[in-house]
Scaffold this active site. Structure first.
Site, PDB file in Angstrom:
ATOM      1  N   ARG A  91     -21.119  18.024   8.120  1.00 24.61           N
ATOM      2  CA  ARG A  91     -21.647  16.686   7.783  1.00 24.61           C
ATOM      3  C   ARG A  91     -21.134  16.142   6.455  1.00 24.61           C
ATOM      4  NH1 ARG A  91     -26.032  19.249   9.932  1.00 24.61           N
ATOM      5  NH2 ARG A  91     -26.469  18.593  12.074  1.00 24.61           N
ATOM      6  N   LYS A 130     -11.707   4.717   3.773  1.00 30.81           N
ATOM      7  CA  LYS A 130     -11.603   4.626   5.241  1.00 30.81           C
ATOM      8  C   LYS A 130     -10.815   5.827   5.739  1.00 30.81           C
ATOM      9  CE  LYS A 130     -11.567  -0.299   6.295  1.00 30.81           C
ATOM     10  NZ  LYS A 130     -10.746  -1.347   6.935  1.00 30.81           N
ATOM     11  N   LYS A 140      -7.449  -3.382  -5.185  1.00 33.07           N
ATOM     12  CA  LYS A 140      -8.167  -2.824  -4.032  1.00 33.07           C
ATOM     13  C   LYS A 140      -9.551  -2.359  -4.470  1.00 33.07           C
ATOM     14  CE  LYS A 140      -8.176  -0.196   0.131  1.00 33.07           C
ATOM     15  NZ  LYS A 140      -7.476   0.503   1.192  1.00 33.07           N
ATOM     16  N   ARG A 180     -13.684  -7.627   1.712  1.00 35.26           N
ATOM     17  CA  ARG A 180     -12.714  -6.547   1.916  1.00 35.26           C
ATOM     18  C   ARG A 180     -11.753  -6.874   3.054  1.00 35.26           C
ATOM     19  NH1 ARG A 180     -13.616   0.076   2.010  1.00 35.26           N
ATOM     20  NH2 ARG A 180     -11.457   0.536   2.492  1.00 35.26           N
ATOM     21  N   ASN A 218      -6.615  -7.430   4.951  1.00 36.64           N
ATOM     22  CA  ASN A 218      -5.870  -7.492   6.216  1.00 36.64           C
ATOM     23  C   ASN A 218      -4.956  -8.704   6.292  1.00 36.64           C
ATOM     24  OD1 ASN A 218      -6.948  -5.142   7.460  1.00 36.64           O
ATOM     25  ND2 ASN A 218      -8.883  -6.241   7.673  1.00 36.64           N
ATOM     26  N   HIS A 246      -2.156  -8.922   8.804  1.00 37.21           N
ATOM     27  CA  HIS A 246      -2.303  -7.792   9.721  1.00 37.21           C
ATOM     28  C   HIS A 246      -2.595  -8.193  11.165  1.00 37.21           C
ATOM     29  CE1 HIS A 246      -2.076  -5.519   6.079  1.00 37.21           C
ATOM     30  NE2 HIS A 246      -2.292  -4.369   6.678  1.00 37.21           N
ATOM     31  N   HIS A 304      -0.316  -6.474  13.773  1.00 35.37           N
ATOM     32  CA  HIS A 304      -0.747  -5.578  14.849  1.00 35.37           C
ATOM     33  C   HIS A 304      -0.204  -6.058  16.181  1.00 35.37           C
ATOM     34  CE1 HIS A 304      -4.298  -4.073  12.221  1.00 35.37           C
ATOM     35  NE2 HIS A 304      -3.226  -3.329  12.082  1.00 35.37           N
ATOM     36  N   HIS A 346       4.766  -0.068  10.019  1.00 32.49           N
ATOM     37  CA  HIS A 346       3.606  -0.934   9.798  1.00 32.49           C
ATOM     38  C   HIS A 346       3.873  -1.972   8.696  1.00 32.49           C
ATOM     39  CE1 HIS A 346      -0.526  -2.194   9.454  1.00 32.49           C
ATOM     40  NE2 HIS A 346      -0.558  -1.818   8.190  1.00 32.49           N
TER      41      HIS A 346
HETATM   42  N1  LIG Z   1      -7.372   4.446   5.408  1.00 32.88           N
HETATM   43  C1  LIG Z   1      -6.874   3.267   5.095  1.00 32.88           C
HETATM   44  O1  LIG Z   1      -7.501   2.454   4.394  1.00 32.88           O
HETATM   45  C2  LIG Z   1      -5.498   2.930   5.560  1.00 32.88           C
HETATM   46  C3  LIG Z   1      -4.851   1.802   5.054  1.00 32.88           C
HETATM   47  C4  LIG Z   1      -3.536   1.555   5.467  1.00 32.88           C
HETATM   48  C5  LIG Z   1      -2.912   2.424   6.354  1.00 32.88           C
HETATM   49  N2  LIG Z   1      -3.587   3.514   6.836  1.00 32.88           N
HETATM   50  C6  LIG Z   1      -2.949   4.465   7.746  1.00 32.88           C
HETATM   51  O2  LIG Z   1      -1.855   5.064   7.053  1.00 32.88           O
HETATM   52  C7  LIG Z   1      -0.895   5.526   8.010  1.00 32.88           C
HETATM   53  C8  LIG Z   1       0.477   5.150   7.537  1.00 32.88           C
HETATM   54  O3  LIG Z   1       0.732   5.809   6.313  1.00 32.88           O
HETATM   55  P1  LIG Z   1       2.203   6.023   5.757  1.00 32.88           P
HETATM   56  O4  LIG Z   1       2.932   4.737   5.803  1.00 32.88           O
HETATM   57  O5  LIG Z   1       2.076   6.762   4.490  1.00 32.88           O
HETATM   58  O6  LIG Z   1       2.882   6.900   6.909  1.00 32.88           O
HETATM   59  P2  LIG Z   1       3.070   8.493   7.096  1.00 32.88           P
HETATM   60  O7  LIG Z   1       1.917   9.232   6.582  1.00 32.88           O
HETATM   61  O8  LIG Z   1       3.438   8.681   8.519  1.00 32.88           O
HETATM   62  O9  LIG Z   1       4.329   8.797   6.175  1.00 32.88           O
HETATM   63  C9  LIG Z   1       5.589   8.236   6.492  1.00 32.88           C
HETATM   64  C10 LIG Z   1       6.666   9.320   6.596  1.00 32.88           C
HETATM   65  O10 LIG Z   1       7.032   9.765   5.297  1.00 32.88           O
HETATM   66  C11 LIG Z   1       6.928  11.185   5.220  1.00 32.88           C
HETATM   67  N3  LIG Z   1       6.625  11.476   3.832  1.00 32.88           N
HETATM   68  C12 LIG Z   1       5.427  11.353   3.202  1.00 32.88           C
HETATM   69  N4  LIG Z   1       5.587  11.545   1.885  1.00 32.88           N
HETATM   70  C13 LIG Z   1       6.896  11.815   1.671  1.00 32.88           C
HETATM   71  C14 LIG Z   1       7.677  12.088   0.519  1.00 32.88           C
HETATM   72  N5  LIG Z   1       7.150  12.031  -0.700  1.00 32.88           N
HETATM   73  N6  LIG Z   1       8.982  12.350   0.678  1.00 32.88           N
HETATM   74  C15 LIG Z   1       9.552  12.328   1.916  1.00 32.88           C
HETATM   75  N7  LIG Z   1       8.869  12.040   3.043  1.00 32.88           N
HETATM   76  C16 LIG Z   1       7.559  11.795   2.913  1.00 32.88           C
HETATM   77  C17 LIG Z   1       5.885  11.536   6.220  1.00 32.88           C
HETATM   78  O11 LIG Z   1       5.965  12.886   6.597  1.00 32.88           O
HETATM   79  C18 LIG Z   1       6.217  10.558   7.347  1.00 32.88           C
HETATM   80  O12 LIG Z   1       7.291  11.053   8.106  1.00 32.88           O
HETATM   81  C19 LIG Z   1      -1.289   4.895   9.338  1.00 32.88           C
HETATM   82  O13 LIG Z   1      -1.873   5.861  10.160  1.00 32.88           O
HETATM   83  C20 LIG Z   1      -2.320   3.838   8.966  1.00 32.88           C
HETATM   84  O14 LIG Z   1      -3.266   3.617   9.979  1.00 32.88           O
HETATM   85  C21 LIG Z   1      -4.852   3.772   6.439  1.00 32.88           C
END
Ligand SMILES: NC(=O)c1ccc[n+]([C@@H]2O[C@H](COP(=O)([O-])OP(=O)(O)OC[C@H]3O[C@@H](n4cnc5c(N)ncnc54)[C@H](O)[C@@H]3O)[C@@H](O)[C@H]2O)c1
Length: 363
Positions: A120, A142, A226, A240, A244, A247, A251, A264
């Protein structure tokens, strides 16, 4: 030199440390890991690059377990989540254990969700290693996973205890990923910080070249923006949602092209430009401001149009399933100026249609 931004959520307040080379700094982690078991979640790409640099920072933990997941959005699933829960049990992580997410947004989201649910809720610490994760996903609490029916449909709000953003880790990131993260940085200037937008116009080249000072300044400023929105509206009942910006269009592009073709952040860049053009068509945004926005993304080699094969009708259909739809009405985030974003359902549908028709790449 590192800088710190505080997220002021009362008894759940936490620091975001930002700086080059701070991933191994024991003093940043000690308050959260001392005499506790640390369960590090990372992926197969990031582990060989950064685990050895993180290890010395965890010297005060009573034990350290490393769990490596496969790389990629397609592994942000309930299956991977279940594997993590079972590993937490197998490693006998107790309620005072701490989960540490080392990686991009995918690792952060799934590790955070695992921490939110295990017994939990146990503590977690974010060590984001992509620009997108440092300016966006690691901050705000999130967490979640995807379902076959859609992205991020299962999740929880679970704030980290601390975020350690080492900007030097971005040196190994694919430049395309850096540019995609840049789109999310620009977003903050457009929402409510026109001075930051000016700064980004002047410093885009340094930022995209991963200059340490430019990166630290941009990550700190983005986190401050943020933080303000998260503190005002932790569970996204109001302001908040401005995060987006772009977005809803993005999407639709991501789903319409099949996930994986566009990053993205690339879709967000095109989505922000579509939102700006629509705002201009409605005479909310001056033409020269619309051009400034488009020019900044073009300079970063980011797309500024929807793909040619996505018809306006298909875009509209995909946009109508957006999470921001309320009582059947589509709500969009539009711009009344640079630094003045608004969430509204009071828009001209003809302007939307015309924007989508004009905003496609040439076939
Ligand atoms: N929680 C939130 O508020 C929130 C907000 C925006 C996006 N997201 C989520 O975030 C995700 C996207 O995140 P992202 O863009 O970081 O993608 P990701 O985590 O897939 O990373 C992108 C790529 O870079 C690689 N990588 C990471 N760090 C590295 C480094 N320092 N050197 C070399 N390679 C590296 C990863 O292994 C991956 O292949 C999505 O799932 C999205 O839904 C969440």
């Amino acid at each position: 030199m590192s800088r710190t931004v505080e997220i002021d959520l009362g008894d759940r307040r936490y620091p975001i440390h930002v700086g080059a080379g701070i991933i191994g700094e024991r003093s940043l982690f000690a308050p959260h890991v001392s005499d506790r078991h640390a369960f590090v979640v990372t992926n197969e790409t990031v582990a060989p690059l950064y685990l050895d640099r993180l290890r010395p920072a965890l010297a005060d933990a009573s034990g350290v377990h490393i769990h490596v997941i496969a790389d990629g959005e397609r592994h942000k699933t309930l299956d991977t989540f279940a594997v993590l829960q079972n590993a937490l049990v197998t490693q006998r992580i107790a309620r005072d254990g701490v989960v540490i997410a080392l990686g991009g947004g995918v690792v952060g989201d799934i590790a955070g969700f695992a921490a939110a649910c295990y017994q939990r809720g146990v503590d977690f610490v974010q060590v984001p290693t992509t620009l997108l994760a440092q300016v966006d996903s690691s901050v705000g609490g999130k967490t979640g996973v995807n379902l076959p029916g859609g992205k991020n449909l299962v999740g929880a709000f679970h704030q980290p205890r601390c975020v350690v953003s080492d900007t030097a880790t971005l040196a190994t990131l694919d430049p395309r990923e850096v540019r995609a993260g840049f789109a999310e940085v620009v977003k903050y200037g457009l929402i409510d910080d026109p001075d930051f937008f000016d700064w980004l116009e002047a410093n885009a080249a340094a930022l995209l070249d991963l200059d340490d000072d430019a990166l630290t300044t941009a990550v700190v400023r983005a986190c401050e923006r943020k933080a303000a929105l998260v503190v005002a509206d932790e569970r996204e009942a109001g302001v908040r949602a401005l995060l987006n910006l772009g977005h809803t269009f993005a999407h639709a592009i991501e789903t319409g092209t099949g996930y994986g073709e566009w990053l993205h952040g690339e879709a967000v860049a095109a989505g922000i430009v579509l939102a700006a053009r629509m705002s201009h068509r409605m005479e909310w945004l001056a033409g020269q401001d619309c051009e400034r926005i488009e020019r900044l993304f073009v300079r970063a080699s980011l797309p500024v149009r929807a793909p040619a094969d996505l018809s306006p009708e298909r875009m509209l259909e995909l946009m109508s399933v957006d999470k921001k739809v309320r009582r059947g009405r589509l709500r969009l985030i539009l711009l009344r100026g640079i630094g003045e974003a608004v969430l509204t359902s009071e828009f001209d549908p003809n302007a939307l249609q015309a924007t989508l028709e004009a905003g496609r790449e040439a076939a």
